[in-house]
Design a protein around this motif. Structure first.
Motif, PDB file in Angstrom:
ATOM      1  N   ALA A  41       8.903   1.273  -8.042  1.00 13.05           N
ATOM      2  CA  ALA A  41       7.803   0.300  -7.941  1.00 13.05           C
ATOM      3  C   ALA A  41       8.278  -1.098  -8.338  1.00 13.05           C
ATOM      4  CB  ALA A  41       6.626   0.746  -8.805  1.00 13.05           C
ATOM      5  N   THR A  51       1.849  -6.926  -7.466  1.00 14.60           N
ATOM      6  CA  THR A  51       1.776  -5.499  -7.749  1.00 14.60           C
ATOM      7  C   THR A  51       2.547  -4.683  -6.727  1.00 14.60           C
ATOM      8  OG1 THR A  51      -0.445  -5.791  -8.635  1.00 14.60           O
ATOM      9  CG2 THR A  51       0.170  -3.567  -8.074  1.00 14.60           C
ATOM     10  N   SER A  53       3.110  -0.252  -6.020  1.00 15.33           N
ATOM     11  CA  SER A  53       2.775   1.087  -6.502  1.00 15.33           C
ATOM     12  C   SER A  53       3.555   2.128  -5.725  1.00 15.33           C
ATOM     13  CB  SER A  53       1.272   1.353  -6.386  1.00 15.33           C
ATOM     14  OG  SER A  53       0.868   1.394  -5.044  1.00 15.33           O
ATOM     15  N   LYS A  65      -0.840   7.588  -8.846  1.00 17.76           N
ATOM     16  CA  LYS A  65       0.256   6.696  -8.465  1.00 17.76           C
ATOM     17  C   LYS A  65       0.678   5.903  -9.689  1.00 17.76           C
ATOM     18  CE  LYS A  65      -2.921   3.148  -6.919  1.00 17.76           C
ATOM     19  NZ  LYS A  65      -3.451   2.387  -5.822  1.00 17.76           N
ATOM     20  N   GLU A  67       1.594   2.216 -10.938  1.00 11.21           N
ATOM     21  CA  GLU A  67       1.406   0.812 -10.568  1.00 11.21           C
ATOM     22  C   GLU A  67       2.270  -0.056 -11.470  1.00 11.21           C
ATOM     23  OE1 GLU A  67      -2.663  -0.423 -10.658  1.00 11.21           O
ATOM     24  OE2 GLU A  67      -3.324   1.227  -9.374  1.00 11.21           O
ATOM     25  N   TYR A  68       2.966  -1.001 -10.869  1.00 13.32           N
ATOM     26  CA  TYR A  68       3.806  -1.941 -11.619  1.00 13.32           C
ATOM     27  C   TYR A  68       3.290  -3.344 -11.298  1.00 13.32           C
ATOM     28  CZ  TYR A  68       8.004  -3.427 -14.094  1.00 13.32           C
ATOM     29  OH  TYR A  68       8.876  -3.935 -15.031  1.00 13.32           O
ATOM     30  N   HIS A  69       2.719  -4.014 -12.297  1.00 13.01           N
ATOM     31  CA  HIS A  69       2.133  -5.341 -12.118  1.00 13.01           C
ATOM     32  C   HIS A  69       3.008  -6.395 -12.796  1.00 13.01           C
ATOM     33  CE1 HIS A  69      -1.970  -3.862 -10.946  1.00 13.01           C
ATOM     34  NE2 HIS A  69      -1.535  -2.798 -11.589  1.00 13.01           N
ATOM     35  N   ASN A  73      -3.339  -8.776  -9.155  1.00 15.39           N
ATOM     36  CA  ASN A  73      -3.396  -7.950  -7.948  1.00 15.39           C
ATOM     37  C   ASN A  73      -4.577  -8.413  -7.103  1.00 15.39           C
ATOM     38  OD1 ASN A  73      -5.479  -6.865  -9.547  1.00 15.39           O
ATOM     39  ND2 ASN A  73      -5.132  -4.796  -8.821  1.00 15.39           N
ATOM     40  N   SER A 144      -2.454   5.460 -12.282  1.00 20.97           N
ATOM     41  CA  SER A 144      -3.811   5.421 -11.757  1.00 20.97           C
ATOM     42  C   SER A 144      -4.095   6.751 -11.055  1.00 20.97           C
ATOM     43  CB  SER A 144      -3.910   4.267 -10.759  1.00 20.97           C
ATOM     44  OG  SER A 144      -5.011   4.422  -9.911  1.00 20.97           O
TER      45      SER A 144
END
Length: 155
Positions: A41, A51, A53, A65, A67-69, A73, A144
């Motif tokens: 990600a 973002t 994912s 999943k 998620e890498y922020h 987003n 998530s």
């Protein structure tokens, strides 16, 4: 602990019958799987996007999943799904409620309630509730899990 939260979230949301329970393979993501998903990600973040994912688990309509922020987003709401989050690393600002406002390149929330989300936090966004990560301090990594509304036959 994370594995227990994910499995509990999936297990609590699934209708279970004796026949069903015997025939379902347990979706499972080990620590190494999560670390690999995090690396994928992070590597897949595109310039100008906050973002990325990558899928972790799936069981029928239920999905998890990573998620890498690294920045804001796109605001969204899921009309027939709640979303369970576990923050793994970093921190950011989550806005819930309010009204989604579409821009030329994104979507944001006008109004709503802001709160800080940080590593170790767990929260659920109910179905239909607008949500948006408006600010990220460095990076924010989360798992998530989408929790679809049960069908009438499953109630």
């Amino acid at each position: 602990m994370l594995r227990h939260i994910l499995c509990a979230g999936l297990a609590l949301s699934l209708p279970v019958t004796a026949a069903h329970a015997d025939n379902v393979a347990l979706p499972f993501a080990a620590k190494a799987d999560i670390a690999a998903a995090m690396a994928r990600a992070r590597a897949n973040i595109q310039p100008g996007h906050g973002t990325s994912s990558t899928p972790l688990l799936a069981l029928e309509a239920y999905t998890a999943k990573l998620e890498y922020h690294v920045g804001p987003n796109i605001a969204n709401a899921h009309p027939q799904q709640a979303e369970l989050f576990q923050a793994l690393e970093g921190s950011g600002t989550l806005i819930t409620g309010g009204t989604i406002v579409k821009t030329a390149t994104s979507a944001v929330i006008s109004g709503g309630t802001a709160r800080t989300v940080a590593a170790g936090d767990v929260f659920i966004v109910p179905e239909g509730v607008p949500h948006w990560f408006s600010k990220v301090e460095g990076h924010l990594v989360m798992i998530s899990v989408m929790l679809p509304r049960p069908t009438e036959s499953a109630r």
